[in-house]
Write a protein that holds these residues in place. Structure first.
Motif, short mmCIF file in Angstrom:
data_model
loop_
_atom_site.label_atom_id
_atom_site.label_comp_id
_atom_site.label_asym_id
_atom_site.label_seq_id
_atom_site.Cartn_x
_atom_site.Cartn_y
_atom_site.Cartn_z
N LEU A 26 -1.94 17.43 7.84
CA LEU A 26 -2.26 16.56 6.71
C LEU A 26 -1.99 17.25 5.39
O LEU A 26 -1.55 16.63 4.42
CB LEU A 26 -3.74 16.14 6.78
CG LEU A 26 -4.17 15.27 7.95
CD1 LEU A 26 -5.68 15.11 7.95
CD2 LEU A 26 -3.48 13.91 7.90
N ALA A 27 -2.26 18.56 5.34
CA ALA A 27 -2.10 19.31 4.10
C ALA A 27 -0.66 19.71 3.84
O ALA A 27 -0.33 20.13 2.72
CB ALA A 27 -2.98 20.57 4.15
N ALA A 28 0.21 19.55 4.82
CA ALA A 28 1.58 20.04 4.69
C ALA A 28 2.52 19.04 4.04
O ALA A 28 3.63 19.39 3.66
CB ALA A 28 2.13 20.43 6.06
N GLY A 29 2.09 17.78 3.92
CA GLY A 29 2.97 16.76 3.40
C GLY A 29 3.17 16.86 1.90
O GLY A 29 2.45 17.56 1.19
N ASP A 30 4.19 16.16 1.42
CA ASP A 30 4.47 16.15 -0.01
C ASP A 30 3.38 15.43 -0.79
O ASP A 30 3.05 15.81 -1.92
CB ASP A 30 5.82 15.47 -0.27
CG ASP A 30 6.99 16.27 0.31
OD1 ASP A 30 6.85 17.50 0.44
OD2 ASP A 30 8.01 15.66 0.63
N ASP A 31 2.81 14.38 -0.20
CA ASP A 31 1.71 13.65 -0.83
C ASP A 31 0.40 14.03 -0.15
O ASP A 31 0.39 14.59 0.95
CB ASP A 31 1.94 12.14 -0.69
CG ASP A 31 3.20 11.68 -1.39
OD1 ASP A 31 3.49 12.20 -2.49
OD2 ASP A 31 3.92 10.83 -0.82
N ALA A 32 -0.69 13.74 -0.80
CA ALA A 32 -2.00 14.07 -0.25
C ALA A 32 -2.23 13.32 1.06
O ALA A 32 -2.00 12.11 1.15
CB ALA A 32 -3.10 13.73 -1.24
N GLY A 33 -2.69 14.05 2.08
CA GLY A 33 -3.08 13.41 3.32
C GLY A 33 -4.45 12.77 3.16
O GLY A 33 -5.12 12.93 2.13
N GLY B 293 3.70 -0.95 7.88
CA GLY B 293 4.96 -0.27 8.19
C GLY B 293 4.83 1.16 8.63
O GLY B 293 5.84 1.87 8.75
N ALA B 294 3.61 1.63 8.88
CA ALA B 294 3.41 3.02 9.30
C ALA B 294 3.67 3.20 10.79
O ALA B 294 3.57 2.26 11.58
CB ALA B 294 1.98 3.46 8.97
N ASP B 295 4.00 4.45 11.18
CA ASP B 295 3.98 4.83 12.58
C ASP B 295 2.51 5.05 12.95
O ASP B 295 1.76 5.67 12.18
CB ASP B 295 4.74 6.14 12.81
CG ASP B 295 6.22 6.02 12.46
OD1 ASP B 295 6.78 4.91 12.59
OD2 ASP B 295 6.81 7.04 12.05
N SER C 114 -4.27 4.87 1.09
CA SER C 114 -3.08 4.60 0.28
C SER C 114 -3.18 5.25 -1.09
O SER C 114 -4.24 5.70 -1.53
CB SER C 114 -2.91 3.08 0.11
OG SER C 114 -3.87 2.57 -0.81
N ASP C 115 -2.06 5.23 -1.80
CA ASP C 115 -2.03 5.76 -3.16
C ASP C 115 -2.89 4.93 -4.11
O ASP C 115 -3.28 5.41 -5.17
CB ASP C 115 -0.59 5.79 -3.68
CG ASP C 115 0.23 6.90 -3.03
OD1 ASP C 115 -0.38 7.82 -2.45
OD2 ASP C 115 1.47 6.84 -3.10
N LEU D 82 0.81 -1.22 0.00
CA LEU D 82 0.00 0.00 0.00
C LEU D 82 0.84 1.27 0.00
O LEU D 82 0.29 2.37 -0.09
CB LEU D 82 -0.95 -0.01 1.20
CG LEU D 82 -2.01 -1.11 1.21
CD1 LEU D 82 -2.83 -1.04 2.50
CD2 LEU D 82 -2.92 -1.01 0.00
N GLY D 83 2.14 1.15 0.14
CA GLY D 83 3.00 2.33 0.14
C GLY D 83 2.84 3.19 1.38
O GLY D 83 3.09 4.40 1.33
N LEU D 84 2.45 2.58 2.49
CA LEU D 84 2.25 3.32 3.74
C LEU D 84 3.46 3.24 4.66
O LEU D 84 3.45 3.84 5.75
CB LEU D 84 1.01 2.79 4.48
CG LEU D 84 -0.32 2.94 3.74
CD1 LEU D 84 -1.44 2.20 4.47
CD2 LEU D 84 -0.68 4.41 3.56
N ASP D 85 4.48 2.52 4.25
CA ASP D 85 5.68 2.37 5.06
C ASP D 85 6.30 3.74 5.36
O ASP D 85 6.56 4.54 4.45
CB ASP D 85 6.70 1.50 4.32
CG ASP D 85 7.91 1.18 5.18
OD1 ASP D 85 7.73 0.89 6.36
OD2 ASP D 85 9.03 1.26 4.65
N GLY D 86 6.49 4.03 6.65
CA GLY D 86 7.07 5.30 7.06
C GLY D 86 6.09 6.43 7.22
O GLY D 86 6.46 7.51 7.70
#
Length: 263
Positions: A131-138, A31-33, A242-243, A3-7
């Motif tokens: 949530l809005a500050a990240g590089d990817d969509a929150g 793998g997420a926090d 996820s993406d 799912l690309g959620l690692d990290g």
């Protein structure tokens, strides 16, 4: 599926048990926090141990009452400080009191509104800048109930109050876009501790021969002929964050084995 959620960093309200915990476990496995809150220290400790055993991410377990605005805001702040940001929010809550309309007083409705609606307002308001500050969509996922689409006998508080969360979700999906996606899941019956306790009590009263017979009764009317496993709901929540679900927002997805009859 990866799912690309690692990290990533995920926050789950009322995540120390039930469907909230199942969602937190899905994030931890990916793998997420993960940060969870709850009111019962024993449940929090058990949840922390479970989450730490599932993945390599960090785990934060905070004692907090989601009907208290200051405690909710403090939980969000502590999560952001611990994980240096926030990518995903899942709002969960225990069920309000059951019973018919005439058995409810004003305080029952006010408490249900704080529990089911204002907890989402406070959480998402505090979390949005992060949530809005990240590089990817929150992302935000609200765990509600199939009662928002199809009323359930004896659950007037859930039937009436939870619907406000769907209106809020649809509004936020528009206003938060494109930086943050907002969706909801509508669970049917899942084998959480609440259903387990109800079935065991029914067995003790002699209504069913054993636990399996009680679960069979709960499965009646479900096309898939079984009660859901909480992990199935949790995995749906993680997928929505996820993406793989990057073009999904403003949507309410039933996770009920096909039991909902409304269209």
């Amino acid at each position: 599926m990866d799912l690309g959620l690692d990290g990533d960093a995920a926050l789950v309200t009322a995540g120390s048990s039930g469907l909230g915990l199942a969602s937190a476990e899905a994030f931890a496995t990916a793998g997420a926090d993960v940060a969870v809150c709850g009111r019962t220290p024993e449940h929090l400790e058990s949840a922390r141990e479970s989450l730490e055993s599932l993945g390599d991410g960090d785990v934060l377990a905070v004692e907090a009452d989601i009907t208290d605005r200051e405690q909710v805001e403090a939980f969000v702040d502590e999560t952001v400080d611990a994980f240096d940001g926030l990518d995903h929010v899942v709002t969960s809550a225990g069920g309000p009191r059951s019973g018919p309309f005439l058995d409810m007083d004003d305080e029952d409705f006010y408490h249900a509104y704080d529990l089911l609606v204002m907890s989402v307002v406070w959480t998402t308001r505090a979390a949005h800048p992060h949530l809005a500050a990240g590089d990817d969509a929150g992302s935000v996922v609200n765990i509600t109930s199939r009662s928002v689409q199809e009323v359930i006998d004896g659950l007037v508080l859930s039937n009436s109050v939870r619907r406000a969360v769907i209106g809020l979700m649809k509004t936020q999906a528009d206003e938060f876009a494109p930086d943050v996606r907002v969706n909801a899941v509508l669970p049917g019956a899942h084998e959480t501790s609440r259903i387990t306790d109800l079935v065991e009590q029914s067995v003790e009263r002699g209504e069913f021969e054993d636990y399996e017979a009680g679960m069979d009764a709960w499965s009646q009317g479900i096309p898939l002929e079984r009660v859901g496993d909480p992990s199935e709901l949790g995995e749906t929540v993680a997928w929505l964050c996820s993406d793989a679900a990057s073009y999904v927002t403003g949507t309410a997805i039933p996770v009920d084995g096909g039991s909902m009859r409304s269209v």
